[in-house]
Write an enzyme that holds these catalytic residues in place. Structure first.
Site, PDB file in Angstrom:
ATOM      1  N   LYS A  21      36.052 -16.191  39.324  1.00 62.65           N
ATOM      2  CA  LYS A  21      34.757 -15.554  39.330  1.00 62.65           C
ATOM      3  C   LYS A  21      34.651 -17.320  40.259  1.00 62.65           C
ATOM      4  O   LYS A  21      33.741 -17.783  41.369  1.00 62.65           O
ATOM      5  CB  LYS A  21      33.218 -15.866  38.862  1.00 62.65           C
ATOM      6  N   ASN A  22      33.935 -18.730  39.406  1.00 63.96           N
ATOM      7  CA  ASN A  22      34.278 -19.603  39.535  1.00 63.96           C
ATOM      8  C   ASN A  22      35.044 -20.464  41.351  1.00 63.96           C
ATOM      9  O   ASN A  22      34.628 -21.364  41.423  1.00 63.96           O
ATOM     10  CB  ASN A  22      34.316 -20.918  38.241  1.00 63.96           C
ATOM     11  N   CYS A 114      18.153 -23.685  33.474  1.00 64.92           N
ATOM     12  CA  CYS A 114      19.127 -22.669  33.039  1.00 64.92           C
ATOM     13  C   CYS A 114      18.945 -22.828  31.535  1.00 64.92           C
ATOM     14  O   CYS A 114      19.012 -23.343  31.288  1.00 64.92           O
ATOM     15  CB  CYS A 114      19.910 -21.861  33.871  1.00 64.92           C
ATOM     16  N   ARG A 119      20.717 -28.634  34.463  1.00 63.17           N
ATOM     17  CA  ARG A 119      21.791 -28.783  35.342  1.00 63.17           C
ATOM     18  C   ARG A 119      20.745 -29.478  36.707  1.00 63.17           C
ATOM     19  O   ARG A 119      20.744 -28.651  37.794  1.00 63.17           O
ATOM     20  CB  ARG A 119      21.931 -27.412  35.868  1.00 63.17           C
ATOM     21  N   ASP A 301      32.924 -24.204  29.359  1.00 69.55           N
ATOM     22  CA  ASP A 301      32.538 -21.878  29.381  1.00 69.55           C
ATOM     23  C   ASP A 301      33.696 -20.995  28.409  1.00 69.55           C
ATOM     24  O   ASP A 301      33.599 -20.348  28.068  1.00 69.55           O
ATOM     25  CB  ASP A 301      33.810 -21.670  30.419  1.00 69.55           C
ATOM     26  N   ARG A 393      27.340 -10.487  34.554  1.00 72.95           N
ATOM     27  CA  ARG A 393      26.960 -11.832  35.699  1.00 72.95           C
ATOM     28  C   ARG A 393      28.720 -11.876  35.809  1.00 72.95           C
ATOM     29  O   ARG A 393      29.335 -12.640  37.082  1.00 72.95           O
ATOM     30  CB  ARG A 393      26.842 -12.766  35.594  1.00 72.95           C
TER      31      ARG A 393
HETATM   32  C1  EPZ Z   1      30.933 -24.841  37.019  1.00 75.08           C
HETATM   33  O1  EPZ Z   1      29.640 -25.420  36.823  1.00 75.08           O
HETATM   34  C2  EPZ Z   1      31.022 -24.062  36.882  1.00 75.08           C
HETATM   35  N1  EPZ Z   1      30.123 -23.424  37.132  1.00 75.08           N
HETATM   36  C3  EPZ Z   1      30.450 -24.074  34.995  1.00 75.08           C
HETATM   37  O2  EPZ Z   1      30.582 -22.675  34.550  1.00 75.08           O
HETATM   38  C4  EPZ Z   1      30.897 -25.049  34.287  1.00 75.08           C
HETATM   39  O3  EPZ Z   1      30.724 -24.696  32.520  1.00 75.08           O
HETATM   40  C5  EPZ Z   1      30.797 -25.910  35.096  1.00 75.08           C
HETATM   41  O4  EPZ Z   1      31.243 -26.373  36.400  1.00 75.08           O
HETATM   42  C6  EPZ Z   1      31.882 -27.168  34.033  1.00 75.08           C
HETATM   43  O5  EPZ Z   1      32.679 -26.650  33.707  1.00 75.08           O
HETATM   44  C7  EPZ Z   1      31.027 -22.838  38.167  1.00 75.08           C
HETATM   45  O6  EPZ Z   1      31.854 -23.530  39.050  1.00 75.08           O
HETATM   46  C8  EPZ Z   1      30.013 -21.471  39.967  1.00 75.08           C
HETATM   47  P1  EPZ Z   1      28.999 -29.398  36.297  1.00 75.08           P
HETATM   48  P2  EPZ Z   1      28.501 -27.269  38.166  1.00 75.08           P
HETATM   49  O7  EPZ Z   1      28.646 -29.922  38.560  1.00 75.08           O
HETATM   50  O8  EPZ Z   1      29.359 -27.116  38.729  1.00 75.08           O
HETATM   51  C9  EPZ Z   1      26.089 -32.954  35.074  1.00 75.08           C
HETATM   52  C10 EPZ Z   1      30.732 -20.535  33.841  1.00 75.08           C
HETATM   53  O9  EPZ Z   1      30.380 -19.806  32.896  1.00 75.08           O
HETATM   54  N2  EPZ Z   1      25.604 -32.837  36.525  1.00 75.08           N
HETATM   55  O10 EPZ Z   1      30.513 -30.223  36.480  1.00 75.08           O
HETATM   56  O11 EPZ Z   1      27.083 -26.871  37.634  1.00 75.08           O
HETATM   57  C11 EPZ Z   1      25.128 -30.919  34.716  1.00 75.08           C
HETATM   58  O12 EPZ Z   1      24.165 -30.704  34.075  1.00 75.08           O
HETATM   59  C12 EPZ Z   1      29.101 -21.553  34.755  1.00 75.08           C
HETATM   60  O13 EPZ Z   1      30.569 -19.476  34.119  1.00 75.08           O
HETATM   61  C13 EPZ Z   1      24.183 -33.803  36.781  1.00 75.08           C
HETATM   62  O14 EPZ Z   1      24.824 -34.406  35.905  1.00 75.08           O
HETATM   63  O15 EPZ Z   1      29.272 -28.270  36.831  1.00 75.08           O
HETATM   64  C14 EPZ Z   1      26.589 -31.077  33.190  1.00 75.08           C
HETATM   65  O16 EPZ Z   1      26.177 -31.348  32.012  1.00 75.08           O
HETATM   66  C15 EPZ Z   1      28.548 -22.380  33.221  1.00 75.08           C
HETATM   67  N3  EPZ Z   1      24.492 -34.134  38.007  1.00 75.08           N
HETATM   68  C16 EPZ Z   1      27.215 -31.360  33.461  1.00 75.08           C
HETATM   69  O17 EPZ Z   1      26.894 -32.655  34.799  1.00 75.08           O
HETATM   70  C17 EPZ Z   1      25.056 -33.260  39.550  1.00 75.08           C
HETATM   71  O18 EPZ Z   1      24.574 -33.692  40.174  1.00 75.08           O
HETATM   72  C18 EPZ Z   1      28.713 -30.759  34.156  1.00 75.08           C
HETATM   73  O19 EPZ Z   1      27.762 -30.039  35.576  1.00 75.08           O
HETATM   74  C19 EPZ Z   1      25.986 -32.322  38.875  1.00 75.08           C
HETATM   75  C20 EPZ Z   1      26.223 -31.994  37.350  1.00 75.08           C
END
Ligand code: EPZ
Length: 412
Positions: A21-22, A114, A119, A301, A393
């Site tokens: 998915k990711n 969420c 996020r 995850d 999902r």
């Molecule tokens: C991706 O989300 C995945 N989703 C998430 O999987 C996964 O948990 C996450 O990466 C971490 O591995 C998809 O790929 C569609 P991040 P993403 O940006 O890109 C903070 C699932 O269950 N952050 O690496 O949103 C954020 O708040 C989902 O399949 C900022 O502060 O994750 C978080 O604490 C859930 N500012 C951390 O970084 C930003 O601009 C990691 O977020 C962006 C992120």
């Protein structure tokens, strides 16, 4: 939707993992970088993909299913996707980079939070500004516009989404971009491979410095994304938790090193072959310490699923969630099944109990829902999981797959 699971069923047999998915979500966003035909194979039939397909269609792209392949062709004639679609899924933000790079402007509603945290997308926006975008916020929307020029972007945190958005934006920018402190996840490598298959010039994906040489134009492509390492990990943990034995095919063992290591530490047997992993559950689950980290560390995850498994360990385990600030929504639900878990800030202490008992519980998000399925396998009697659409999902045909492995599970 609700899921009914009759517990204390051993998982036995084998299942094939679906496509990631990711990996598919950013690759579908990246298809906006070219108007030529793109064919993405083995698309998982899950709700998150449906939502992104709706969003891309809404922009004016022609999208058609051919069995499990998706064909995308044409140009976006809108750059402001509707609020009600964007709100449904965080991955909507991945269209910012491509639309900005191709059309010089994008308007998208600011992210809602969420279940696992607020996020933000500050790292995405800061990076796009470094590439030359002017960004302003008006009426709950973000408007980003301008011509993009290659530059050095340093990410304060190796954000997966920010790395993906910036790779896509930089692939059509003028000049060379370096993303430093980039995320190393396999899905980043898959995205870079896809864009390179369209004529992109990206090197270093999978390391913390990614170099992107902007090109004039990107072509079409036919591409098959990688298997879903989190679905594979979920079934590995489910096999161990049910004290069964499962062979999981269509996996890349390299992507599952952290999960395999922790399962072995807890007493399970894990054997790897080329594209498959075999897991045999332990009679006694040993407690372990886990800290979630960006790849290749233990994946956030998989945190909820592993916590469910450790709820019946012989002793106390500790899990620290260092990636998201609020990813323990599954804890009160696991406690309803009889688990004994205390939260101290970002750390959960899981005191192993010798049994769980079926109850009515609620899925709060995708991986929390998966964790409840695992706990329900271990529990005596029937467990009812409400709001189980969260699980659909991200897990293709999970009820069929668990039925195949011998689980008494229904969804109504
Ligand atoms: C991706 O989300 C995945 N989703 C998430 O999987 C996964 O948990 C996450 O990466 C971490 O591995 C998809 O790929 C569609 P991040 P993403 O940006 O890109 C903070 C699932 O269950 N952050 O690496 O949103 C954020 O708040 C989902 O399949 C900022 O502060 O994750 C978080 O604490 C859930 N500012 C951390 O970084 C930003 O601009 C990691 O977020 C962006 C992120």
């Amino acid at each position: 939707m609700i899921m009914l699971i009759n517990g204390q069923s051993k998982l036995n047999g084998h299942i094939e993992v679906s496509t990631s998915k990711n990996a598919v979500l950013p690759i579908l966003a990246a298809s906006l970088l070219s108007d030529e035909p793109k064919i993405i194979n083995n698309i998982p039939l899950i709700d998150d993909v449906d939502i992104i397909v709706q969003l891309i269609r809404e922009l004016g792209i022609k999208v058609s299913y051919h069995n499990k392949s998706l064909k995308l062709i044409g140009n976006a004639h809108k750059v402001d996707p509707p609020y009600e679609l964007v709100r449904k899924i965080r991955a909507s933000f991945l269209i910012m980079g491509p639309l900005l790079a191709r059309h010089g402007i994008v308007r998208i509603s600011f992210p809602g939070g969420c279940a696992i945290g607020n996020r933000p997308i500050d790292l995405h926006l800061k990076g796009l500004e470094v590439l030359g975008a002017q960004i302003k916020q008006t009426g709950g929307d973000i408007i980003a516009k301008g011509k993009l020029n290659g530059s050095h972007v340093y990410l304060d945190f190796p954000s997966v989404g920010a790395t993906e958005n910036l790779i896509m934006a930089a692939s059509l920018a003028k000049g060379v971009t370096y993303i430093e402190n980039a995320a190393l996840e396999p899905e980043i490598v898959d995205l870079a491979d896809f864009i390179n298959s369209m004529g992109g010039k990206i090197t270093g994906a999978g390391t913390n410095i990614i170099k992107i040489e902007g090109v004039e134009k990107l072509t079409g492509s036919t591409y098959t994304p990688i298997p879903d390492r989190i679905e594979a990990g979920t079934f590995m943990v489910a096999a161990a938790a049910s004290r069964g034995e499962v062979t999981i095919t269509n996996v890349i063992p390299e992507h599952l090193k952290a999960i395999s290591a922790k399962l072995i530490e807890s007493g399970a047997e894990v054997t790897e072959k080329a594209d498959q992993i075999n897991v045999r559950g332990p009679n006694k689950i040993k407690p372990v310490y886990i800290k979630t980290l960006p790849y290749p560390g233990f994946p956030t995850d998989m945190q909820a699923q592993f916590m469910a498994y450790l709820s019946c360990a012989e002793g106390s385990s500790i899990i620290t969630e260092s990636v998201f600030e609020n990813r323990f929504m599954h804890v009160p639900e696991l406690c309803r099944l009889g688990a004994n878990i205390k939260i101290e800030g970002r750390t959960a202490i899981i005191k192993g109990v010798n049994k769980l008992d079926g109850a009515i519980v609620k899925a709060t998000d995708l991986r929390a829902g998966a964790a409840l399925c695992i706990a329900a396998l271990m529990a005596r009697g029937e467990t009812t999981i409400t709001e189980s659409e969260h699980i659909d999902r991200g897990y293709e045909r999970i009820v069929d797959k668990l039925n195949t492995l011998g689980v008494d599970i229904r969804q109504i």
